[in-house]
Design a protein around this motif. Structure first.
Motif, PDB file in Angstrom:
ATOM      1  N   LYS A   1     -39.631   5.732  14.738  1.00  0.00           N
ATOM      2  CA  LYS A   1     -39.144   5.990  13.511  1.00  0.00           C
ATOM      3  C   LYS A   1     -37.608   6.322  13.858  1.00  0.00           C
ATOM      4  O   LYS A   1     -36.992   6.536  14.844  1.00  0.00           O
ATOM      5  CB  LYS A   1     -39.773   8.130  13.329  1.00  0.00           C
ATOM      6  N   MET A   2     -37.389   6.505  12.137  1.00  0.00           N
ATOM      7  CA  MET A   2     -35.817   6.219  12.341  1.00  0.00           C
ATOM      8  C   MET A   2     -35.304   7.681  12.033  1.00  0.00           C
ATOM      9  O   MET A   2     -36.176   8.574  11.848  1.00  0.00           O
ATOM     10  CB  MET A   2     -35.423   5.417  10.396  1.00  0.00           C
ATOM     11  N   SER A   3     -34.438   8.180  12.961  1.00  0.00           N
ATOM     12  CA  SER A   3     -34.264   9.271  12.787  1.00  0.00           C
ATOM     13  C   SER A   3     -33.177   9.547  11.421  1.00  0.00           C
ATOM     14  O   SER A   3     -33.022   8.530  10.106  1.00  0.00           O
ATOM     15  CB  SER A   3     -32.369   9.685  13.624  1.00  0.00           C
ATOM     16  N   ARG A   4     -32.487  10.610  11.073  1.00  0.00           N
ATOM     17  CA  ARG A   4     -32.351  10.229   9.715  1.00  0.00           C
ATOM     18  C   ARG A   4     -30.430   9.884   9.541  1.00  0.00           C
ATOM     19  O   ARG A   4     -30.757   9.506   8.714  1.00  0.00           O
ATOM     20  CB  ARG A   4     -31.754  12.542  10.168  1.00  0.00           C
ATOM     21  N   MET A   5     -30.214  10.419  11.605  1.00  0.00           N
ATOM     22  CA  MET A   5     -28.739   9.263  10.328  1.00  0.00           C
ATOM     23  C   MET A   5     -28.449   7.986  10.467  1.00  0.00           C
ATOM     24  O   MET A   5     -28.265   7.172   9.498  1.00  0.00           O
ATOM     25  CB  MET A   5     -28.297   9.656  12.324  1.00  0.00           C
ATOM     26  N   ALA A   6     -30.468   7.440  10.970  1.00  0.00           N
ATOM     27  CA  ALA A   6     -30.171   5.975  10.847  1.00  0.00           C
ATOM     28  C   ALA A   6     -30.724   5.390   9.376  1.00  0.00           C
ATOM     29  O   ALA A   6     -30.230   4.536   9.423  1.00  0.00           O
ATOM     30  CB  ALA A   6     -31.511   5.565  12.168  1.00  0.00           C
ATOM     31  N   ARG A   7     -31.304   6.460   9.116  1.00  0.00           N
ATOM     32  CA  ARG A   7     -31.818   6.017   7.501  1.00  0.00           C
ATOM     33  C   ARG A   7     -30.514   6.373   6.632  1.00  0.00           C
ATOM     34  O   ARG A   7     -30.854   5.557   6.029  1.00  0.00           O
ATOM     35  CB  ARG A   7     -33.273   7.479   7.139  1.00  0.00           C
ATOM     36  N   GLN A   8     -29.651   6.937   7.661  1.00  0.00           N
ATOM     37  CA  GLN A   8     -28.936   7.578   6.262  1.00  0.00           C
ATOM     38  C   GLN A   8     -27.257   6.229   6.050  1.00  0.00           C
ATOM     39  O   GLN A   8     -26.739   5.365   5.032  1.00  0.00           O
ATOM     40  CB  GLN A   8     -27.387   8.330   7.155  1.00  0.00           C
ATOM     41  N   GLU A   9     -27.378   5.339   7.839  1.00  0.00           N
ATOM     42  CA  GLU A   9     -26.743   4.131   8.603  1.00  0.00           C
ATOM     43  C   GLU A   9     -27.883   3.308   6.850  1.00  0.00           C
ATOM     44  O   GLU A   9     -26.609   2.734   6.482  1.00  0.00           O
ATOM     45  CB  GLU A   9     -26.820   4.132   9.517  1.00  0.00           C
ATOM     46  N   GLU A  10     -29.223   2.950   7.250  1.00  0.00           N
ATOM     47  CA  GLU A  10     -29.542   1.717   6.406  1.00  0.00           C
ATOM     48  C   GLU A  10     -29.137   2.263   5.128  1.00  0.00           C
ATOM     49  O   GLU A  10     -28.882   0.868   5.081  1.00  0.00           O
ATOM     50  CB  GLU A  10     -30.721   2.885   6.492  1.00  0.00           C
ATOM     51  N   LEU A  11     -28.679   2.983   4.522  1.00  0.00           N
ATOM     52  CA  LEU A  11     -28.666   3.393   3.217  1.00  0.00           C
ATOM     53  C   LEU A  11     -27.524   3.153   3.133  1.00  0.00           C
ATOM     54  O   LEU A  11     -27.404   2.485   2.016  1.00  0.00           O
ATOM     55  CB  LEU A  11     -29.201   4.475   2.410  1.00  0.00           C
ATOM     56  N   THR A  12     -26.527   3.425   3.345  1.00  0.00           N
ATOM     57  CA  THR A  12     -25.526   3.374   2.781  1.00  0.00           C
ATOM     58  C   THR A  12     -24.840   1.549   3.486  1.00  0.00           C
ATOM     59  O   THR A  12     -24.604   1.353   2.174  1.00  0.00           O
ATOM     60  CB  THR A  12     -23.947   4.019   4.254  1.00  0.00           C
ATOM     61  N   GLY A  13     -25.772   0.931   4.186  1.00  0.00           N
ATOM     62  CA  GLY A  13     -25.060  -0.394   3.860  1.00  0.00           C
ATOM     63  C   GLY A  13     -25.495  -0.793   3.315  1.00  0.00           C
ATOM     64  O   GLY A  13     -24.946  -1.825   2.850  1.00  0.00           O
ATOM     65  N   TRP A  14     -26.678  -0.994   3.528  1.00  0.00           N
ATOM     66  CA  TRP A  14     -27.666  -1.637   1.329  1.00  0.00           C
ATOM     67  C   TRP A  14     -26.430  -1.112   0.206  1.00  0.00           C
ATOM     68  O   TRP A  14     -26.192  -1.999  -0.455  1.00  0.00           O
ATOM     69  CB  TRP A  14     -28.584  -0.773   1.604  1.00  0.00           C
ATOM     70  N   LEU A  15     -25.889   0.239   0.498  1.00  0.00           N
ATOM     71  CA  LEU A  15     -25.309   0.661  -1.142  1.00  0.00           C
ATOM     72  C   LEU A  15     -24.084  -0.170  -0.787  1.00  0.00           C
ATOM     73  O   LEU A  15     -23.653  -1.105  -1.964  1.00  0.00           O
ATOM     74  CB  LEU A  15     -24.801   1.577  -0.742  1.00  0.00           C
ATOM     75  N   MET A  16     -23.130  -0.262   0.398  1.00  0.00           N
ATOM     76  CA  MET A  16     -21.470  -1.224   0.291  1.00  0.00           C
ATOM     77  C   MET A  16     -22.138  -2.276   0.011  1.00  0.00           C
ATOM     78  O   MET A  16     -21.438  -3.305  -0.023  1.00  0.00           O
ATOM     79  CB  MET A  16     -21.542  -1.010   2.282  1.00  0.00           C
ATOM     80  N   ALA A  17     -23.127  -2.777   0.402  1.00  0.00           N
ATOM     81  CA  ALA A  17     -23.412  -4.564   0.776  1.00  0.00           C
ATOM     82  C   ALA A  17     -24.207  -5.207  -1.507  1.00  0.00           C
ATOM     83  O   ALA A  17     -23.922  -5.937  -1.352  1.00  0.00           O
ATOM     84  CB  ALA A  17     -24.132  -5.278   1.737  1.00  0.00           C
ATOM     85  N   GLY A  18     -24.287  -3.444  -1.611  1.00  0.00           N
ATOM     86  CA  GLY A  18     -24.997  -4.063  -3.125  1.00  0.00           C
ATOM     87  C   GLY A  18     -24.740  -5.347  -3.800  1.00  0.00           C
ATOM     88  O   GLY A  18     -25.078  -5.671  -4.679  1.00  0.00           O
ATOM     89  N   PRO A  19     -22.959  -4.890  -4.602  1.00  0.00           N
ATOM     90  CA  PRO A  19     -22.382  -5.318  -5.333  1.00  0.00           C
ATOM     91  C   PRO A  19     -22.889  -6.680  -5.199  1.00  0.00           C
ATOM     92  O   PRO A  19     -22.632  -7.828  -5.916  1.00  0.00           O
ATOM     93  CB  PRO A  19     -20.851  -4.885  -4.942  1.00  0.00           C
TER      94      PRO A  19
END
Lengths: 320, 288, 448
Positions: free
Chosen positions: A21-39
């Motif tokens: 299970k991903m921790s809240r922090m890991a999920r945040q990291e995952e999300l930020t990663g995708w957001l930053m690489a989004g463009p």
């Protein structure tokens, strides 16, 4: 210092623990990663995926730009591998260019960067001068070099004549044209210099200070601190060098037109001719995939080997 | 790390230092000579009469220095317009490149997310397919977007990132210790905050390198403008330079004069951007 | 603040950039494609593309198009002009994307390979329809010869001629060496390649160290371009009847080729092609005979100002003095989406007799029409008085017709890849000729 981990290729992945299970922090990291690489991902889809797919398909057609493309199966690849000696010539010429010029460029670039990273007077001016060749491009440069290599009145042969050597007519000699273009590539070493300089700046001075307290001399400091610390930059330079050298084009296009007798027939020059001069875009696409696979294979090889020689500081302490 | 006995006398250290500096200078100055000789020819050519340009044997100094060549080029071609167009494209392109390379490089180097490593390989791969075969498909896309004969094909893609710069930034991020991120995260900083507050200032030398590269590349690019632009009033500097090549002859004195003018901004930028290299990075908080 | 790129600054710049992006997206100039609302007058838009060599040439094109617009008020021309070498790449890209211009220029050689692909409008019926305006028969066969592809279809009109090939000589060097100038030989029909060789040898001078002080003459690269003059002067056609073989291996051509390395390496009266390309020995007053063409004359007017010079046609081979009038072409886009009628109107106008003369005078090319040669050479003689102009008509009449082949680029690549080695003496002429001929035959056989 930790080395030789198979996953060293992707440094922080080393520490990614498999978690159910991903921790809240890991999920945040995952999300930020995708957001930053989004463009970048959107850009890939917009400008790159479509053209790549098109180029992939065209390699199986007789596309000539001007009329409709017909599907021809593996014809282009068959011709390339078995019926086109120029394909192999171009591959050979380009490989020699890469094998000779990349190490020379890297060594010279790093050497100059180290010199230009010393505390000496006139540094700003010297660095600017060494970058000058990278600034200039286009016809002016090629003319400049045609002049430098001129058999009877060029600078190089003039210098050689001072020590009693009669220089060849570089660019029109089957034997010397490629060495001449390799020499020319060293002139533009200034752009690599910038990257090395930036890399050298990133080496924490504390490490040197600590080594000096231990009484370490110049060479040990270079081998044990500088090289490992900038090894990610070396990896970058090596991969970019491979990509760049195997796609070298302008020199052959402008200065030698691939001659004499195909001595400087760079792969991309041959590809360009097929695409836009001979109107064989389908065949050119097949050539493009060949060089793509070649570069990709070499890159993967380098990345694989990098586990043994690239040191990521992120691993000193690891992460939680 | 092996330790070396450091028992040299004061004078021998000074002597060694002096000799070392002398050798370094000798090497650097010799290199300078190699680099500057062709430039010397370029600058003197720009100051010669057309008749003298290719006289044989070549003259080391112009018989008569023709400063007028530099005036002429501004009258022969709308150079100020070329400059304006080029600066417009270059600035937007540079900003887009820096922003996207910094962010995406950060995501590749310092964040863990699914698909990251595959996407990184794809990123590398995009540099490996020769541009010649994707020229037409890409042109089609810009045609569909109705962007032809505008500057947009030349700079909008930069905001989505270029593989080369993303790769460059990623490699630089990996030279910075992770302790910094961890400490900030523990203090409650977001990942975005880590990028913004901690890593962005630390990667200044790399960003400066990116800025110079992208400036230089866009400044000199002529294939892009040739393909995507059509109108004479949209020409960029690199195309303007080509305009001194006649159908059969080249006005070398003008071509060289305009080349000298055209490369000045890049040299100046590099000259001034250097403080970012010299300032260096101080890793406060690495120790301990 | 010590660092200029602080985070605050970076933020400011970035926000500015995002703002600028948005602004630019709205306000940046849009292409003709983006223009939604066209003025609904009867005015028709036509797109026309040309490549420019230099601002001066570009202004001439603009002016020529202005002439058209003045006389055809119903048309408005969208002008697409790009400098230099990648023009063909741009036009190809536009064809590949379905928005090529209605009419455009296209270079010598390339025109036939594009015509071979069937994208250029067949102009045969247009030429017939507007016969009196076009005056097809009034043009030199040498010029119209290149307008056919295949042999029964007209696919192009000449755009500008490359001019006539000339041998320009420095009178002072001839006088100093006591050698008779070529115009005398011209008058007695003794101006042959052999005479050229002997004169070059007699005029070449060396200093005490054996370095060349005066160069006798020069050759180009013995490429297709040069052979266009040489081969017809020996009565050798460029190709065999079926156009399956390039006659490089004809004995007369091979003998001519063999003469060059001897002149370069033994007599040292010619420079190697790589050597003569870089320095203008002629303008320096150190070369006796320079092979060039009329288009170079305006340039020489400046660079040879201090010298006393004149010109003659190229030397004579076994059969005759030959020359050639090369040309680039104007064509009409044959695609469905193109305004073909409009494109034809435009290129027909640009090719008309009056425009032809105007263009040839400004460009120092040769006019396309016999009827213009006299006026042209008289006018040019006013601008640049030379005895050589008296040969204009003869030179134009001797011009050899083109052989339109769709594999021109391929041929040039193969030929120039090796021929330089033969000329400079690095490889035996026979070996190179055999090698090139085999490769050419293969290429032609496999050409689709």
């Amino acid at each position: 210092m930790r080395t030789n981990s198979a996953t060293n290729l992707f440094p922080s992945a080393t520490h990614a623990q498999p978690k159910r299970k991903m921790s809240r922090m890991a999920r945040q990291e995952e999300l930020t990663g995708w957001l930053m690489a989004g463009p970048w991902i959107i850009g890939l889809i917009l400008w790159t995926v479509g053209p790549f797919v098109a180029a992939g398909y065209l390699a199986f057609t007789d596309y000539d730009i001007l009329s409709r493309a017909n599907f021809v199966g593996f014809d282009n690849f068959e011709r390339m591998l078995f019926a086109d000696p120029l394909f192999w010539t171009a591959l050979k010429v380009t490989s020699i260019y890469a094998v000779v010029s990349i190490p020379l460029q890297m060594a010279l670039g790093l050497f100059l960067a180290i010199l230009l990273n010393m505390r000496i007077r006139g540094l700003t001016l010297l660095r600017t001068i060494y970058y000058l060749p990278a600034v200039l491009s286009g016809v002016a440069v090629s003319l400049l070099w045609i002049w430098v290599f001129s058999a009877d009145w060029g600078i190089i042969n003039f210098v050689l004549s001072l020590v009693g050597i009669t220089g060849p007519s570089w660019l029109s000699s089957e034997k010397w044209a490629l060495p001449a273009l390799i020499t020319m590539s060293l002139w533009g070493v200034g752009s690599g210099l910038i990257i090395y300089l930036a890399g050298l700046q990133g080496v924490p001075t504390e490490l040197y200070e600590a080594a000096e307290i231990d009484g370490a001399g110049r060479w040990p400091k270079f081998w044990q601190i500088t090289l490992p610390m900038i090894s990610p930059v070396l990896l970058f330079q090596l991969i970019i060098g491979i990509i760049g050298a195997l796609q070298v084009f302008t020199e052959g296009y402008v200065m030698t037109e691939g001659g004499p007798n195909n001595a400087t027939l760079f792969f991309l020059l041959y590809l360009w001719r097929n695409a836009f001069q001979f109107l064989k875009m389908g065949y050119a696409s097949a050539l493009a995939w060949a060089i793509f696979i070649y570069i990709m294979a070499l890159t993967l090889l380098v990345l694989r080997s990098s586990a043994a020689w690239v040191f990521y500081i992120g691993e000193i302490k690891g992460r939680s | 790390m092996s330790s070396y006995p450091a028992r040299k006398t004061f004078t021998s250290i000074r002597l060694v230092n002096f000799l070392e500096k002398a050798i370094v200078y000798a090497i650097l100055l010799a290199g300078t000579l190699v680099i500057l000789t062709p430039f010397w020819w370029m600058v003197t050519t720009s100051l010669k009469t057309p008749a003298e340009v290719f006289t044989f044997p070549p003259t080391f100094l112009p018989h008569k220095i023709i400063w007028k060549n530099y005036v002429d080029i501004f009258q022969k071609a709308p150079f100020l317009l070329y400059f304006r167009n080029t600066i417009y494209v270059v600035l937007l392109d540079m900003i887009g490149t820096l922003l996207s390379a910094s962010l995406v490089g950060f995501a590749f180097a310092r964040l863990r997310w699914r698909g990251r490593d595959l996407l990184f390989l794809i990123t590398l791969a995009t540099m490996m397919l020769p541009g010649a075969v994707i020229l037409i498909p890409r042109y089609l896309i810009f045609k569909e977007l109705h962007w032809l004969d505008s500057f947009r094909p030349l700079w909008v893609p930069s905001f989505f990132g270029y593989a080369f710069f993303i790769f460059l930034m990623r490699q630089f991020y990996t030279t910075i210790p992770f302790d910094l991120d961890d400490a900030a995260l523990i203090d409650g900083c977001s990942h975005f905050g880590v990028w913004w507050r901690i890593l962005l200032p630390l990667t200044r030398p790399a960003m400066a390198a990116c800025a110079i590269f992208t400036f230089n590349a866009t400044w000199n690019d002529f294939l892009g403008p040739i393909i995507y632009l059509s109108s004479q009033d949209k020409l960029t500097l690199a195309l303007g330079l080509l305009n001194f090549r006649g159908p059969h002859t080249t006005d070398w004195h003008y071509l060289m004069a305009s080349s000298v003018v055209a490369m000045m901004p890049v040299i100046l930028l590099y000259f001034f951007a250097q403080k970012y290299f010299i300032q260096g990075v101080v890793f406060t908080g690495v120790k301990g | 603040m010590k660092a200029t790129l602080t985070r605050r600054n970076f933020l400011r710049v970035s926000l500015g950039a995002i703002g600028a992006t948005a602004l630019a997206a709205c306000a940046a100039p849009t292409g003709p494609q983006a223009g939604g609302a066209q003025p609904s007058t009867a005015q028709k838009e036509l797109s026309f593309a040309w490549w420019t060599g230099g601002e001066a040439a570009n202004k001439l094109f603009e002016e020529a198009v202005d002439h058209f617009e003045e006389q055809h008020p119903t048309y408005k021309i969208n002008r697409i002009s790009m400098p230099g070498a990648e023009f063909a790449t741009k036009i190809l890209t536009m064809y590949g994307s379905g928005n090529a211009p209605d009419a455009h220029g296209v270079g010598w050689g390339t025109v036939w390979s594009w015509a071979h692909k069937g994208i250029l409008l067949d102009l045969t019926s247009f030429v017939e329809r507007d016969a009196s305006a076009v005056d097809w028969e009034g043009m030199w066969p040498a010029v119209t010869g290149g307008c056919y592809y295949p042999a029964d279809k007209i696919i192009a009109l000449p755009r500008e001629s490359f001019g006539l090939m000339l041998h320009i000589y420095n009178k002072k060097i001839f006088a100093d060496a006591g050698v008779e100038t070529p115009d005398k030989a011209m008058d007695t029909d003794a101006w042959t390649w052999q005479a050229w060789r002997e004169k070059a040898k007699a005029l070449t001078k060396f200093d005490a160290n054996g370095r060349r002080e005066i160069m006798g003459a020069n050759t180009g690269n013995a490429d297709y371009w040069d052979l266009q003059v040489v081969m017809p002067s020996y009565g050798v056609p460029m190709f065999n009847k079926e156009q399956t073989h390039f006659n490089l291996d004809d004995e007369k051509v091979v003998n001519w080729l063999k003469m060059l390395p001897e002149m370069i390496n033994v007599e040292r009266s010619l420079g190697k092609p790589s050597e003569t390309g870089e320095f203008d020995w002629g303008a320096s007053g150190k070369q006796a005979i320079v092979q060039s063409a009329t288009w170079n004359l305006p340039n020489m007017k400046e660079t040879w100002q201090a010298l006393d010079w004149d010109f003659v046609p190229p030397p004579k081979g076994d059969c005759c003095h030959a020359n050639f009038v090369g040309s680039d072409y104007h064509v009409v886009n044959g695609s469905e989406y193109a305004d073909r009628e409009g494109g034809w109107e435009l290129i027909k106008f640009l090719n008309s007799p009056k425009e032809d003369l105007w263009w040839a005078l400004h460009f120092f090319g040769a006019p396309f029409r016999k009827s213009n040669v006299d006026a042209w050479s008289r006018e040019l003689n006013n601008q640049l008085p030379k005895a050589g102009w008296k040969y204009s008509l003869a030179m134009t009449e001797k011009a050899t017709p083109w052989t339109p082949i769709p594999f021109q680029d391929e041929l040039n690549v193969i030929l120039s890849n090796e021929i330089g080695q033969a000329v400079s003496g690095e490889r035996p002429v026979d070996e190179v000729v055999a090698s090139v001929s085999t490769k050419l035959d293969d290429m032609i056989k496999n050409f689709k």
